[in-house]
Design an enzyme around this catalytic site. Structure first.
Site, PDB file in Angstrom:
ATOM      1  N   PRO A 151       8.918 -23.945 -73.622  1.00  0.00           N
ATOM      2  CA  PRO A 151       7.814 -23.211 -73.081  1.00  0.00           C
ATOM      3  C   PRO A 151       6.633 -23.742 -73.470  1.00  0.00           C
ATOM      4  O   PRO A 151       5.583 -23.444 -72.586  1.00  0.00           O
ATOM      5  CB  PRO A 151       7.841 -21.796 -74.027  1.00  0.00           C
ATOM      6  CG  PRO A 151       8.885 -22.383 -75.355  1.00  0.00           C
ATOM      7  CD  PRO A 151       9.642 -23.215 -74.774  1.00  0.00           C
ATOM      8  N   GLU A 178      14.289 -23.626 -82.547  1.00  0.00           N
ATOM      9  CA  GLU A 178      12.885 -23.954 -82.617  1.00  0.00           C
ATOM     10  C   GLU A 178      12.569 -24.999 -81.356  1.00  0.00           C
ATOM     11  O   GLU A 178      11.411 -25.364 -81.305  1.00  0.00           O
ATOM     12  CB  GLU A 178      12.232 -23.977 -83.782  1.00  0.00           C
ATOM     13  CG  GLU A 178      12.181 -22.548 -84.776  1.00  0.00           C
ATOM     14  CD  GLU A 178      11.620 -21.280 -83.919  1.00  0.00           C
ATOM     15  OE1 GLU A 178      10.692 -21.551 -83.131  1.00  0.00           O
ATOM     16  OE2 GLU A 178      12.294 -20.515 -84.036  1.00  0.00           O
ATOM     17  N   ARG A 220      18.429 -27.480 -53.909  1.00  0.00           N
ATOM     18  CA  ARG A 220      18.350 -26.968 -52.823  1.00  0.00           C
ATOM     19  C   ARG A 220      17.467 -27.833 -51.612  1.00  0.00           C
ATOM     20  O   ARG A 220      17.387 -27.825 -50.642  1.00  0.00           O
ATOM     21  CB  ARG A 220      18.069 -25.574 -52.603  1.00  0.00           C
ATOM     22  CG  ARG A 220      16.749 -25.380 -53.150  1.00  0.00           C
ATOM     23  CD  ARG A 220      16.334 -23.844 -53.248  1.00  0.00           C
ATOM     24  NE  ARG A 220      16.328 -23.127 -52.072  1.00  0.00           N
ATOM     25  CZ  ARG A 220      15.248 -22.854 -51.589  1.00  0.00           C
ATOM     26  NH1 ARG A 220      14.110 -23.735 -51.715  1.00  0.00           N
ATOM     27  NH2 ARG A 220      15.126 -22.224 -50.219  1.00  0.00           N
ATOM     28  N   ASP A 235       9.070 -22.098 -47.110  1.00  0.00           N
ATOM     29  CA  ASP A 235       9.298 -21.420 -48.533  1.00  0.00           C
ATOM     30  C   ASP A 235       8.025 -21.090 -49.129  1.00  0.00           C
ATOM     31  O   ASP A 235       6.857 -21.964 -48.912  1.00  0.00           O
ATOM     32  CB  ASP A 235      10.021 -22.028 -49.567  1.00  0.00           C
ATOM     33  CG  ASP A 235      11.415 -21.904 -49.125  1.00  0.00           C
ATOM     34  OD1 ASP A 235      11.898 -21.143 -48.640  1.00  0.00           O
ATOM     35  OD2 ASP A 235      12.212 -22.886 -49.805  1.00  0.00           O
TER      36      ASP A 235
END
Ligand code: SAH
Length: 324
Positions: A151, A178, A220, A235
């Site tokens: 993150p 962590e 993809r 897209d």
């Protein structure tokens, strides 16, 4: 493209046998190998974590086991011939078939891309990476680009997906607890490209789902994976006309469903009007759902009609709105 994925939960990756990515693997466009990190431990408990220096809650993944795992995978990839070096790899699939109910446990290295014959058994402990400094030269093609989901990384975007889709070899290191001892990223970052990437502003329990997200987004984009080569261009976020834009609503038959009609223009057969309508809807939706994206649209790319629409929506593109 060769993808190595290291995780303490290899069974998370059985979805990679399904759908577009599954087919790409069958065809050999994608050579995915999933490895159990614990196979590179040496203690009876197969320990991969320890308490954090400096104190605090949670555990941190130990550097030694990650180092051994990454070295072995790099050595294997080199022995097999760098994916960059020659022809496409038609490697064996990862071990274990979810279809038969057996989990994907992946003995560390399962087969040489060169021969396709699986090498089973204990982790490869032989020749570690040579440790030559990362210079981006020929050596660089014999090393994977390492992706560490976290993150605290840079946001993973369509642009990065596109960039990664052009790489011959990626190694994903899935953290848990962590995260991974920071020295692992520093160690490999000195000799190859290491990217710490986040899939969004929320915290998952581990890197596995983040890697599934990235592999699907990258996979993809590989040639021949999508049925229609043009689908990726239209897209949301696609570099080009769709940069900083979300795709508008889509419809199929029947023309009326429960009293809801398909917008008439889509039935008109008038390609110019349809393209214009789609662009209007993309702009409207982006302004409504992602104003920060809309504000970042390059004003140079806006035509007269776009500007008029944005005026109607009382939305201003450019630095002023970004500041507000
Ligand atoms: N304490 C850490 C979070 C650890 S979450 C922090 O606050 O930054 C445990 C693992 O889940 C991470 O090592 C990473 O591999 C994965 N992870 C969690 N959220 C993620 C996200 N948004 N993007 C990518 N990986 C994520």
């Amino acid at each position: 493209m060769r993808l190595d994925i290291v995780s303490i939960f290899p069974e998370y990756f059985s979805p990679l046998d399904v759908s577009l990515i599954g087919k790409a693997r069958e065809r050999g466009t994608l050579d995915v190998r999933v490895h159990q990190l614990r196979d590179w431990t040496h203690d009876v408990h197969k320990t991969v974590d320890d308490t954090p220096y400096g104190g605090g809650p949670g555990m941190v993944m130990k550097p030694e086991v990650w180092g051994e795992a990454i070295d072995a995978i790099i050595a294997d990839g080199r022995a097999a011939g760098s994916p960059a070096a020659d022809s496409p790899i038609t490697g064996s699939p990862i071990t274990g078939s979810p279809a038969t109910g057996s989990p994907i446990t992946g003995s560390p290295i399962t087969g040489s891309p060169a021969t396709g014959s699986p090498i089973t058994g204990s982790p490869i402990t032989g020749s570690p990476a040579t440790g030559s400094p990362f210079a981006g030269g020929p050596e660089a093609s014999a090393t994977p680009r390492i992706i560490v989901p976290t993150p605290s990384g840079r946001p993973f975007t369509q642009e990065i997906a596109q960039e990664l889709a052009a790489e011959p070899w990626l190694l994903f290191a899935c953290g848990r607890y962590e995260g991974i001892d920071s020295r692992v990223m520093r160690e490999y970052g000195a000799r190859m490209r290491v990217d710490e990437l986040s899939i969004g502003d929320y915290v998952l329990a581990g890197g596995e789902v983040a890697v599934l997200v990235m592999v699907e987004a990258i996979g993809r984009l590989l040639p021949g994976v999508l049925g229609n080569v043009h689908s990726a261009v239209d897209d949301s976020f696609a570099p080009g006309a769709m940069r900083n834009l979300l795709e508008g609503p889509v419809y199929t038959k029947p023309p009326v469903w429960r009293g809801h009609e398909v917008p008439e223009v889509l039935l008109s057969g008038h390609h110019g009007k349809i393209a214009r309508w789609r662009r209007d809807e993309a702009l409207r939706r982006t302004v409504a759902n992602r104003p920060e994206l809309a504000a970042a649209i390059d004003p140079e790319t806006l035509d007269k009609h776009d500007r008029k629409l944005l005026d109607e929506l009382a939305f201003r593109v450019g630095p002023e709105d970004m500041a507000n």
